[in-house]
Structure formats: structure tokens, C-alpha cells
Design a protein around this motif. Structure first.
Motif, PDB file in Angstrom:
ATOM      1  N   MET A  55       0.586  -0.258 -10.378  1.00 21.71           N
ATOM      2  CA  MET A  55       1.199  -1.590 -10.399  1.00 21.71           C
ATOM      3  C   MET A  55       2.662  -1.517 -10.850  1.00 21.71           C
ATOM      4  N   HIS A 110       3.867  -4.831  -8.610  1.00 20.49           N
ATOM      5  CA  HIS A 110       2.949  -5.957  -8.498  1.00 20.49           C
ATOM      6  C   HIS A 110       2.826  -6.620  -9.858  1.00 20.49           C
ATOM      7  N   TYR A 133      -4.019  -4.083  -2.051  1.00 19.64           N
ATOM      8  CA  TYR A 133      -3.175  -3.065  -1.437  1.00 19.64           C
ATOM      9  C   TYR A 133      -3.835  -1.688  -1.437  1.00 19.64           C
ATOM     10  N   ALA A 184      -2.550  -6.629  -6.294  1.00 26.78           N
ATOM     11  CA  ALA A 184      -2.422  -5.164  -6.297  1.00 26.78           C
ATOM     12  C   ALA A 184      -3.691  -4.506  -5.768  1.00 26.78           C
TER      13      ALA A 184
END
Length: 161
Positions: A128, A133, A142, A139
């Protein structure tokens, strides 16, 4: 170290520092590629904006690279690479239909980094920090596991000691 002066989540331009590791292989080294591009840009136009388009033949266009242009570059690159590694892509996305490119976007670059970092057992908070993020929920979206068995918690719990 790279300073992101402004971004979608930093409209006022407070800036954010991001560390990007240098590779021993110059062909894969992001800082080396960035420095080369900056020298090329300075010789042809200047430094602002950093990422711009190119005309056929390589002439620099002085307009900022659009999100659509980035998406097109990612899709074209995925199509070129994907044709040579269909097995990896099918492992990641299942059977692909309609061409490889439709499965990729500009966000694929960030998702790819987050996914690769997670599979290399990077700590979630470190991922992160690198991807910048702010939200845990965003996050997590992703991180797209290509191998559901890698670091599988059921194995860790069920494996006899």
C-alpha cells in the motif's frame, strides 16, 4: 527516489515520495529508463509535462499523455506479449476470448505490481505504501492472484507439522 508532485488523489499538489529500486539489468531498470527519457525530453522540448505523446517517426508532441493513450499503450503491449505467453495469461484470467488486450488497462500496471509484490510475500502495508493506496478495500482489489495455491492459508493450517 521519485517525487510524485500531483496525482488523482493529491489534487492540491502536496507531493509524495516513492522509492523505486534500480535493476542490475539496464534494459529492465526503471530509474535508468526514466533518466534517459528525461535527457531525451530536455533536448527536444523541456521537462514539462514529463510523459507526452510521440508522432510517427518519434517527434515529441508537447501535450500531456492522456489516460486513453496510456490504456492504448498497455493494451498494445499486452497483445504483443500475450501472443507469446498465452499459458500464463490463461492461468491468470482463465480462457481468454476476444483477444488479450481487452483484459488490460492502465490500472493493470499498478495491479501487476501489487500482485507480484504480494506473491513475493511483501507485507500488505508495504504494498500500500508503494502503490500509494489510502484504502485497504481498494488496495485489495488490485491484488489478483495468478496462483491460488501460492501462500495458501489452508495449507499453512492443515499441513502436518
Amino acid at each position: 527516489m521519485l517525487t510524485i508532485r500531483r496525482s488523482k488523489t493529491d489534487q492540491i499538489g502536496a507531493g509524495d515520495a516513492v522509492a523505486i529500486w534500480a535493476s542490475d539489468d539496464d534494459a529492465l531498470c526503471v530509474p535508468t529508463a526514466l533518466h534517459r527519457w528525461m535527457r531525451h525530453r530536455a533536448a527536444g522540448y523541456g521537462e514539462e509535462p514529463l510523459f507526452v505523446g510521440l508522432r510517427a517517426g518519434g517527434a515529441i508532441i508537447d501535450k500531456r499523455l492522456s489516460d486513453k493513450a496510456v490504456a492504448r499503450l498497455v493494451k498494445d503491449s499486452a497483445e504483443a506479449v500475450g501472443a507469446g505467453d498465452q499459458g500464463l495469461l490463461e492461468k491468470t484470467f482463465g480462457a481468454l476470448s476476444g483477444g488479450v488486450a481487452r483484459h488490460y488497462s492502465g490500472h493493470s500496471l499498478r495491479a501487476g505490481l501489487a500482485t507480484a509484490a504480494a506473491e513475493a510475500e511483501a507485507q500488505f502495508h508495504d504494498v500500500m505504501r508503494q502503490t500509494r493506496h489510502k484504502s485497504v478495500e481498494v488496495a485489495r482489489r488490485y491484488m489478483r492472484s495468478a496462483d491460488l495455491w501460492k501462500n495458501n492459508v489452508t495449507e499453512k493450517v492443515m499441513r502436518r507439522r
